[in-house]
Design an enzyme around this catalytic site. Structure first.
Site, PDB file in Angstrom:
ATOM      1  N   TYR A   1       0.839  -1.215   0.000  1.00 42.39           N
ATOM      2  CA  TYR A   1       0.000   0.000   0.000  1.00 42.39           C
ATOM      3  C   TYR A   1       0.866   1.254   0.000  1.00 42.39           C
ATOM      4  O   TYR A   1       0.662   2.182  -0.792  1.00 42.39           O
ATOM      5  CB  TYR A   1      -0.921  -0.009   1.229  1.00 42.39           C
ATOM      6  CG  TYR A   1      -1.552   1.337   1.545  1.00 42.39           C
ATOM      7  CD1 TYR A   1      -2.559   1.860   0.737  1.00 42.39           C
ATOM      8  CD2 TYR A   1      -1.129   2.102   2.635  1.00 42.39           C
ATOM      9  CE1 TYR A   1      -3.133   3.104   1.018  1.00 42.39           C
ATOM     10  CE2 TYR A   1      -1.685   3.334   2.921  1.00 42.39           C
ATOM     11  CZ  TYR A   1      -2.694   3.831   2.109  1.00 42.39           C
ATOM     12  OH  TYR A   1      -3.254   5.056   2.395  1.00 42.39           O
TER      13      TYR A   1
HETATM   14  P1  NAD Z   1     -12.217   5.521   1.838  1.00 41.62           P
HETATM   15  O1  NAD Z   1     -12.067   4.122   1.362  1.00 41.62           O
HETATM   16  O2  NAD Z   1     -13.259   5.799   2.852  1.00 41.62           O
HETATM   17  O3  NAD Z   1     -12.452   6.505   0.593  1.00 41.62           O
HETATM   18  C1  NAD Z   1     -11.849   6.285  -0.673  1.00 41.62           C
HETATM   19  C2  NAD Z   1     -12.939   6.379  -1.735  1.00 41.62           C
HETATM   20  O4  NAD Z   1     -12.315   6.283  -3.026  1.00 41.62           O
HETATM   21  C3  NAD Z   1     -13.973   5.240  -1.659  1.00 41.62           C
HETATM   22  O5  NAD Z   1     -15.274   5.768  -1.499  1.00 41.62           O
HETATM   23  C4  NAD Z   1     -13.809   4.499  -2.987  1.00 41.62           C
HETATM   24  O6  NAD Z   1     -15.025   4.013  -3.520  1.00 41.62           O
HETATM   25  C5  NAD Z   1     -13.196   5.580  -3.881  1.00 41.62           C
HETATM   26  N1  NAD Z   1     -12.444   5.009  -5.013  1.00 41.62           N
HETATM   27  C6  NAD Z   1     -11.430   4.098  -4.932  1.00 41.62           C
HETATM   28  N2  NAD Z   1     -11.005   3.800  -6.167  1.00 41.62           N
HETATM   29  C7  NAD Z   1     -11.755   4.537  -7.033  1.00 41.62           C
HETATM   30  C8  NAD Z   1     -11.790   4.654  -8.447  1.00 41.62           C
HETATM   31  N3  NAD Z   1     -10.979   3.926  -9.232  1.00 41.62           N
HETATM   32  N4  NAD Z   1     -12.693   5.485  -9.010  1.00 41.62           N
HETATM   33  C9  NAD Z   1     -13.555   6.203  -8.233  1.00 41.62           C
HETATM   34  N5  NAD Z   1     -13.566   6.118  -6.881  1.00 41.62           N
HETATM   35  C10 NAD Z   1     -12.672   5.299  -6.294  1.00 41.62           C
HETATM   36  O7  NAD Z   1     -10.779   6.000   2.361  1.00 41.62           O
HETATM   37  P2  NAD Z   1     -10.366   7.259   3.259  1.00 41.62           P
HETATM   38  O8  NAD Z   1      -9.945   6.767   4.573  1.00 41.62           O
HETATM   39  O9  NAD Z   1     -11.394   8.310   3.139  1.00 41.62           O
HETATM   40  O10 NAD Z   1      -9.039   7.720   2.476  1.00 41.62           O
HETATM   41  C11 NAD Z   1      -9.114   8.679   1.427  1.00 41.62           C
HETATM   42  C12 NAD Z   1      -7.724   8.832   0.816  1.00 41.62           C
HETATM   43  O11 NAD Z   1      -6.814   9.288   1.819  1.00 41.62           O
HETATM   44  C13 NAD Z   1      -7.126   7.548   0.235  1.00 41.62           C
HETATM   45  O12 NAD Z   1      -6.416   7.903  -0.921  1.00 41.62           O
HETATM   46  C14 NAD Z   1      -6.172   7.084   1.325  1.00 41.62           C
HETATM   47  O13 NAD Z   1      -5.101   6.328   0.791  1.00 41.62           O
HETATM   48  C15 NAD Z   1      -5.700   8.404   1.888  1.00 41.62           C
HETATM   49  N6  NAD Z   1      -5.273   8.334   3.291  1.00 41.62           N
HETATM   50  C16 NAD Z   1      -6.169   8.041   4.275  1.00 41.62           C
HETATM   51  C17 NAD Z   1      -5.771   8.019   5.606  1.00 41.62           C
HETATM   52  C18 NAD Z   1      -6.702   7.689   6.720  1.00 41.62           C
HETATM   53  O14 NAD Z   1      -6.244   7.641   7.878  1.00 41.62           O
HETATM   54  N7  NAD Z   1      -7.994   7.479   6.467  1.00 41.62           N
HETATM   55  C19 NAD Z   1      -4.430   8.324   5.925  1.00 41.62           C
HETATM   56  C20 NAD Z   1      -3.526   8.571   4.885  1.00 41.62           C
HETATM   57  C21 NAD Z   1      -3.975   8.625   3.579  1.00 41.62           C
HETATM   58  C1  UGA Z   2      -4.127   4.268   8.550  1.00 45.74           C
HETATM   59  C2  UGA Z   2      -5.078   4.137   7.350  1.00 45.74           C
HETATM   60  O1  UGA Z   2      -5.820   2.923   7.450  1.00 45.74           O
HETATM   61  C3  UGA Z   2      -4.329   4.165   6.050  1.00 45.74           C
HETATM   62  O2  UGA Z   2      -5.274   4.250   4.992  1.00 45.74           O
HETATM   63  C4  UGA Z   2      -3.416   5.363   6.032  1.00 45.74           C
HETATM   64  O3  UGA Z   2      -2.707   5.466   4.863  1.00 45.74           O
HETATM   65  C5  UGA Z   2      -2.480   5.341   7.233  1.00 45.74           C
HETATM   66  O4  UGA Z   2      -3.279   5.369   8.418  1.00 45.74           O
HETATM   67  C6  UGA Z   2      -1.577   6.547   7.262  1.00 45.74           C
HETATM   68  O5  UGA Z   2      -1.401   7.166   8.317  1.00 45.74           O
HETATM   69  O6  UGA Z   2      -0.996   6.869   6.239  1.00 45.74           O
HETATM   70  P1  UGA Z   2      -2.930   2.539  10.093  1.00 45.74           P
HETATM   71  O7  UGA Z   2      -1.951   3.436  10.748  1.00 45.74           O
HETATM   72  O8  UGA Z   2      -2.564   1.102   9.883  1.00 45.74           O
HETATM   73  O9  UGA Z   2      -3.354   3.070   8.654  1.00 45.74           O
HETATM   74  O10 UGA Z   2      -4.262   2.729  10.949  1.00 45.74           O
HETATM   75  P2  UGA Z   2      -5.288   1.673  11.541  1.00 45.74           P
HETATM   76  O11 UGA Z   2      -5.857   0.850  10.439  1.00 45.74           O
HETATM   77  O12 UGA Z   2      -6.223   2.428  12.397  1.00 45.74           O
HETATM   78  O13 UGA Z   2      -4.338   0.744  12.454  1.00 45.74           O
HETATM   79  C7  UGA Z   2      -3.592   1.301  13.532  1.00 45.74           C
HETATM   80  C8  UGA Z   2      -2.950   0.172  14.316  1.00 45.74           C
HETATM   81  O14 UGA Z   2      -3.981  -0.620  14.918  1.00 45.74           O
HETATM   82  C9  UGA Z   2      -2.108  -0.786  13.485  1.00 45.74           C
HETATM   83  O15 UGA Z   2      -0.938  -1.123  14.190  1.00 45.74           O
HETATM   84  C10 UGA Z   2      -2.986  -2.023  13.339  1.00 45.74           C
HETATM   85  O16 UGA Z   2      -2.292  -3.242  13.220  1.00 45.74           O
HETATM   86  C11 UGA Z   2      -3.768  -1.997  14.641  1.00 45.74           C
HETATM   87  N1  UGA Z   2      -5.074  -2.684  14.536  1.00 45.74           N
HETATM   88  C12 UGA Z   2      -5.953  -2.324  13.567  1.00 45.74           C
HETATM   89  C13 UGA Z   2      -5.388  -3.684  15.451  1.00 45.74           C
HETATM   90  O17 UGA Z   2      -4.597  -4.009  16.344  1.00 45.74           O
HETATM   91  N2  UGA Z   2      -6.599  -4.296  15.354  1.00 45.74           N
HETATM   92  C14 UGA Z   2      -7.515  -3.969  14.388  1.00 45.74           C
HETATM   93  O18 UGA Z   2      -8.619  -4.579  14.351  1.00 45.74           O
HETATM   94  C15 UGA Z   2      -7.187  -2.944  13.481  1.00 45.74           C
END
Ligand code: NAD
Ligand code: UGA
Length: 331
Positions: free
Chosen positions: A161
């Site tokens: 990822y």
């Molecule tokens: P999410 O899965 O809730 O939202 C992503 C959306 O993108 C989904 O609704 C999905 O249907 C849409 N999508 C995916 N592929 C697509 C495509 N080919 N065409 C049209 N739509 C498409 O995820 P999120 O948590 O809201 O994350 C949003 C973005 O931020 C992502 O790019 C993710 O990698 C990035 N990001 C999220 C976090 C986090 O903590 N949530 C942290 C770092 C980066």
């Molecule tokens: C999150 C988002 O899911 C990613 O999309 C994003 O890119 C990333 O943050 C980011 O900061 O860039 P992550 O940090 O793995 O990724 O966040 P969580 O999915 O909330 O997990 C946090 C921690 O909790 C991880 O160590 C994971 O292994 C742990 N975890 C998660 C558990 O122990 N149990 C669970 O059921 C889920």
């Protein structure tokens, strides 16, 4: 001759395209833009008619003026028409989640995070959109010494990822660096975003869900992993600021600069709900890093932004949203 990109600031936002608008961050962003009177073209391959989580996320946009929903896959839809007259594209569409990216789903990550991004960036260039803000990730830093990560640090992405997110941000920046490209790019490295409607695979959602329902919580590893958890409202204000930041802004960390362990998150959830969580130990997952923490100096200097919501307050808001009837904790 002066650098044509230096000290240029894009126009105020009147019309914005949000890709991934049916997702967690995208739906909050669309809502915040609409509240500011900005027209939003919200693109997502998940539509509210066929996807329950998209319907829940988009529910709060009902009745707001200026929202134009488009259900389309960015891998094969006609892109240019979506971008007509746009002042900014917020490109949030993508496949998130660290742990499933090792499996056969990797091709989905490549398709949405890299190939679709290439199409969006090409279209932004053709349609002369002045600004594209792309969602990158703290995961691009990979294993760190535990101190704050600076945007210029050496990157060691530790999961498939993270590799796709690094490719995504660099792809956009490579396009923008071409002399003939009219689109400047700001890449936001979000640090683990949480808050109402957080994705159900993420740890804070699962912890609050376990505390509210009594269902077990699987803890991967020893729980000493630390994350710079960033509240959604903070992430959104940073994202909107990136829409009009100077053209040479580049890559910016979006995190508060502090972090908390998973055990601390469990303790907060227990104190908020008054219920002990049934924690089941499970094996550590590949690609999970021990610690993330943002160096916040560039965000402060370039966006005039810093996070203001502490973890306890943010988790309380997320818990309250989960206990509202439309957002059942059993979801
Ligand atoms: P999410 O899965 O809730 O939202 C992503 C959306 O993108 C989904 O609704 C999905 O249907 C849409 N999508 C995916 N592929 C697509 C495509 N080919 N065409 C049209 N739509 C498409 O995820 P999120 O948590 O809201 O994350 C949003 C973005 O931020 C992502 O790019 C993710 O990698 C990035 N990001 C999220 C976090 C986090 O903590 N949530 C942290 C770092 C980066
Ligand atoms: C999150 C988002 O899911 C990613 O999309 C994003 O890119 C990333 O943050 C980011 O900061 O860039 P992550 O940090 O793995 O990724 O966040 P969580 O999915 O909330 O997990 C946090 C921690 O909790 C991880 O160590 C994971 O292994 C742990 N975890 C998660 C558990 O122990 N149990 C669970 O059921 C889920």
């Amino acid at each position: 001759m002066s650098d044509p990109h230096s000290a240029i600031t894009p126009p105020a936002i009147r019309r914005a395209v949000v890709t991934g608008a049916a997702g967690f961050i995208g739906s909050h962003l669309a809502h915040a833009l609409l509240q500011r009177g900005i027209t939003v073209i919200g693109v997502d391959r998940r539509g509210p008619a066929s996807d329950e989580s998209a319907a829940t996320n988009l529910n709060m946009l009902h009745g707001l003026q200026g929202y134009i929903p488009v259900t389309a896959d960015l891998l094969d839809c006609a892109t240019d028409a979506l971008l007509v007259d746009a002042d900014v594209v917020f490109h949030l569409a993508g496949v998130p989640g660290v742990r499933p990216s090792w499996g056969p789903q990797f091709s989905e990550y490549v398709r949405s995070n890299i190939l679709a991004t290439q199409r969006v960036m090409d279209a932004a260039t053709r349609m002369r959109v002045p600004r594209l803000v792309v969602a990158s990730s703290s995961s691009v830093y990979g294993v760190t010494s535990g101190g704050p990560s600076i945007e210029s640090d050496r990157l060691r992405p530790a999961s498939p990822y993270a590799v796709t997110k690094l490719a995504e941000e660099q792809l956009c920046l490579a396009h923008a660096a071409r002399a003939e490209c009219p689109t400047s790019v700001v890449a936001l490295r979000y640090f683990t975003v949480y808050g109402p409607r957080q994705r159900p695979d993420m740890f804070i959602h699962r912890t609050l869900h376990a505390a509210l329902t009594g269902h077990p919580l699987r803890l991967y590893g020893d729980g000493h992993q630390r994350r710079d958890f960033t509240f959604i409202d903070d992430a959104i204000s940073a994202t909107i600021a990136a829409g009009t930041a100077p053209d040479d802004t580049g890559i910016v960390n979006i995190g508060g600069g502090t972090n908390a362990s998973l055990i601390e998150v469990i303790n907060i959830a227990q104190s908020l709900t008054g219920r002990e969580i049934d924690v089941r130990a499970d094996t550590a997952r590949s690609g999970d890093v021990l610690s993330t923490r943002a160096d916040t100096r560039r965000a402060e200097a370039a966006l005039g932004w810093r996070a203001v919501i502490d973890l306890h307050s943010g988790m309380r808001a997320q818990m309250q949203a989960l206990t509202q009837p439309t957002n059942s904790a059993a979801a």
